[in-house]
Design a protein around this motif. Structure first.
Motif, PDB file in Angstrom:
ATOM      1  N   GLN A  43     -11.384  15.665  -0.194  1.00 34.85           N
ATOM      2  CA  GLN A  43     -12.142  16.876   0.079  1.00 34.85           C
ATOM      3  C   GLN A  43     -11.608  17.558   1.333  1.00 34.85           C
ATOM      4  O   GLN A  43     -11.229  16.895   2.298  1.00 34.85           O
ATOM      5  CB  GLN A  43     -13.621  16.554   0.275  1.00 34.85           C
ATOM      6  CG  GLN A  43     -14.329  16.043  -0.963  1.00 34.85           C
ATOM      7  CD  GLN A  43     -15.798  15.786  -0.722  1.00 34.85           C
ATOM      8  OE1 GLN A  43     -16.344  16.152   0.334  1.00 34.85           O
ATOM      9  NE2 GLN A  43     -16.461  15.171  -1.690  1.00 34.85           N
ATOM     10  N   LYS A  44     -11.585  18.877   1.318  1.00 37.34           N
ATOM     11  CA  LYS A  44     -11.112  19.610   2.484  1.00 37.34           C
ATOM     12  C   LYS A  44     -12.113  19.545   3.635  1.00 37.34           C
ATOM     13  O   LYS A  44     -11.737  19.407   4.800  1.00 37.34           O
ATOM     14  CB  LYS A  44     -10.826  21.066   2.107  1.00 37.34           C
ATOM     15  CG  LYS A  44      -9.635  21.235   1.185  1.00 37.34           C
ATOM     16  CD  LYS A  44      -9.358  22.698   0.894  1.00 37.34           C
ATOM     17  CE  LYS A  44      -8.132  22.853   0.010  1.00 37.34           C
ATOM     18  NZ  LYS A  44      -7.839  24.282  -0.291  1.00 37.34           N
ATOM     19  N   LYS A  45     -13.393  19.638   3.293  1.00 32.01           N
ATOM     20  CA  LYS A  45     -14.415  19.622   4.346  1.00 32.01           C
ATOM     21  C   LYS A  45     -14.566  18.239   4.962  1.00 32.01           C
ATOM     22  O   LYS A  45     -14.849  18.101   6.147  1.00 32.01           O
ATOM     23  CB  LYS A  45     -15.748  20.102   3.775  1.00 32.01           C
ATOM     24  CG  LYS A  45     -15.765  21.576   3.404  1.00 32.01           C
ATOM     25  CD  LYS A  45     -17.157  21.999   2.941  1.00 32.01           C
ATOM     26  CE  LYS A  45     -17.192  23.489   2.620  1.00 32.01           C
ATOM     27  NZ  LYS A  45     -18.539  23.920   2.172  1.00 32.01           N
ATOM     28  N   ASP A  46     -14.402  17.218   4.137  1.00 32.56           N
ATOM     29  CA  ASP A  46     -14.531  15.840   4.620  1.00 32.56           C
ATOM     30  C   ASP A  46     -13.388  15.013   4.027  1.00 32.56           C
ATOM     31  O   ASP A  46     -13.529  14.438   2.935  1.00 32.56           O
ATOM     32  CB  ASP A  46     -15.876  15.247   4.218  1.00 32.56           C
ATOM     33  CG  ASP A  46     -16.109  13.865   4.836  1.00 32.56           C
ATOM     34  OD1 ASP A  46     -15.168  13.328   5.451  1.00 32.56           O
ATOM     35  OD2 ASP A  46     -17.228  13.344   4.689  1.00 32.56           O
TER      36      ASP A  46
END
Length: 464
Positions: A338-341
């Motif tokens: 995931q880009k956010k996490d």
């Protein structure tokens, strides 16, 4: 083919368009049972919106190299504006290059009235769809259609007469049909299991908590209860079929050994009964599934396509060595964070391919259609699969797809190199055709669905 048309147009040659339209007439006649199909552009020059039609069975075709939704909308709009529904009840859009993964039905419905029903999934077709339809026809019909496909896929000079100045150097193009060698024999025996007893044991010994919905799953459980995990068999009408001698395999645990009969593979391949031919095709898939297990390539149980998984526990990325124009590696599996996490997994990306089997004349071929599969846990389909696949397809070029076909063919052929016997399917080479194309034409030649040529410029491929 799209660029081939552009080349001919630039040379002032418009006959190529009519030639290609004519080339598909015998194929569509046989596939869709349209004996009165004709080229409408020969009936009236530049028949707007549609190219081929059978006004007796009331079916029309538009043949195009453009695969966009706008092209489909334009075709449907012209069909409605010109009231072609007075002559035709059905409209098909045949695309000469691979169609998109999906088209907006809502966008098309806004153009329709009660006079025409157009279903994007049914009425937008490409050459892959045609080949799948052809495989269901009688053998004699398949043989006739092969001749027509040979013209379209390779022997284009039979249809397109470029001037002598343009015919300079023979060019070899390769289809997505991989030659195979069939096993020599097929074994068949009567199945002898008590379904209720198998399910009872499975609940106790295999932690099976459901209820069997089909006979095949029950047979699978019966084999597992005997410690046998093979999938290289087919069940039909109370009998099991396999390429291996059942007395020498674990399958013997669920059949009547006294009923085993050895058949020559031609008893199925040459049978006039379509059920027998289909059993052979299912056996080819089943044995390929079994062979690919050890290579960590799985068959999706529901949608029946093959996809690469990790080759070892916890693997984040898998690459396979192969030889195309040069020795290189191809990425076939990757875990996307995931880009956010970045500590969490967004999805798993798998190189995938559909595999079907087709007979032309006396030879058998595997048709390879590559794609990508997106899962959320390494197997089950991600909720975002369609969006991710659409995005990936937009990034790919014809050369990328061509190279994917060549890689899959190489990978399958490597199974043969493992030292298989006469009871195993042997994957050989992709079919090649020679066509006289000049150097300019060679540079501009684009992909027709099912036609691939040597190239290696995939961003997922790294030279070794």
């Amino acid at each position: 083919m799209e660029r081939q048309v552009e080349l001919a147009t630039a040379q002032g040659r418009t006959d190529i368009n009519l030639a290609l339209e004519d080339a598909f007439i015998p194929i569509l006649k046989a596939t869709y049972n349209l004996p009165n199909l004709i080229n409408l552009n020969r009936k009236r020059k530049n028949y707007p919106g549609i190219d081929l039609g059978d006004d007796h069975d009331r079916v029309a075709f538009q043949i195009t190299s453009t695969t966009t939704l706008d092209k489909v909308k334009s075709t449907v709009q012209q069909f409605m504006d010109r009231a072609y529904y007075n002559s035709f009840d059905e409209l098909y859009v045949l695309m000469l290059t691979p169609k998109q993964s999906s088209y907006s039905q809502a966008a098309i419905d806004g153009l329709l009235t009660d006079q025409l029903s157009f279903n994007c999934k049914k009425h937008i077709i490409d050459l892959g769809d045609l080949l799948r339809e052809v495989s269901a026809l009688r053998v004699t019909a398949q043989e006739r259609i092969l001749k027509e496909f040979e013209h379209i896929l390779g022997e284009t000079e039979a249809f397109i007469s470029f001037s002598a100045e343009t015919i300079e150097t023979p060019t070899t193009i390769t289809s997505n049909l991989q030659a195979i060698e069939l096993p020599a024999s097929v074994y068949v025996a009567e199945l002898t299991i008590d379904d209720k007893a198998v399910i009872t044991r499975a609940k106790a010994e295999l932690n099976y908590g459901g209820r069997s919905t089909n006979r095949r799953s029950t047979i699978k459980m019966a084999l597992l209860l005997e410690g046998v995990e093979t999938d290289a068999w087919v069940y039909y009408d109370g009998r099991l079929f396999a390429f291996q001698d059942m007395e020498q395999t674990g399958v013997a645990a669920v059949i009547d050994a006294g009923s085993i009969e050895r058949l020559d593979v031609t008893d199925l391949s040459d049978s006039p009964e379509i059920e027998n031919v289909n059993i052979l095709k299912q056996l080819l898939v089943a044995q390929t599934q079994e062979r690919l297990k050890s290579k960590q390539v799985r068959l999706h149980s529901k949608d029946r396509f093959f996809f690469f998984g990790p080759s070892q526990e916890g693997q984040k990325e898998r690459k396979e060595a192969w030889i195309g124009k040069k020795r290189s590696e191809r990425r076939v599996y990757k875990v996307i964070q995931q880009k956010k996490d970045p500590t969490k997994v967004a999805h798993h990306q798998h190189l995938s391919f559909n595999l079907s089997f087709i007979r032309f004349e006396d030879a058998w071929y595997a048709e390879i259609v590559p794609s990508w599969y997106y899962s959320f846990n390494g197997y089950r389909r991600s909720n975002w699969h369609e969006d991710l696949l659409s995005k990936q397809k937009r990034q790919e070029h014809n050369s990328t797809v061509r190279d994917q076909v060549r890689f899959v063919a190489y990978f399958l052929a490597s199974l043969t190199e493992d030292g298989v016997g006469t009871s195993e399917i042997r994957y050989q080479s992709l079919i090649q055709f020679e066509t006289n194309q000049g150097t300019e034409a060679e540079a501009l030649m684009s992909e027709v669905e099912g036609v691939v040529e040597e190239n290696a410029d995939d961003p997922d491929e790294v030279a070794a």
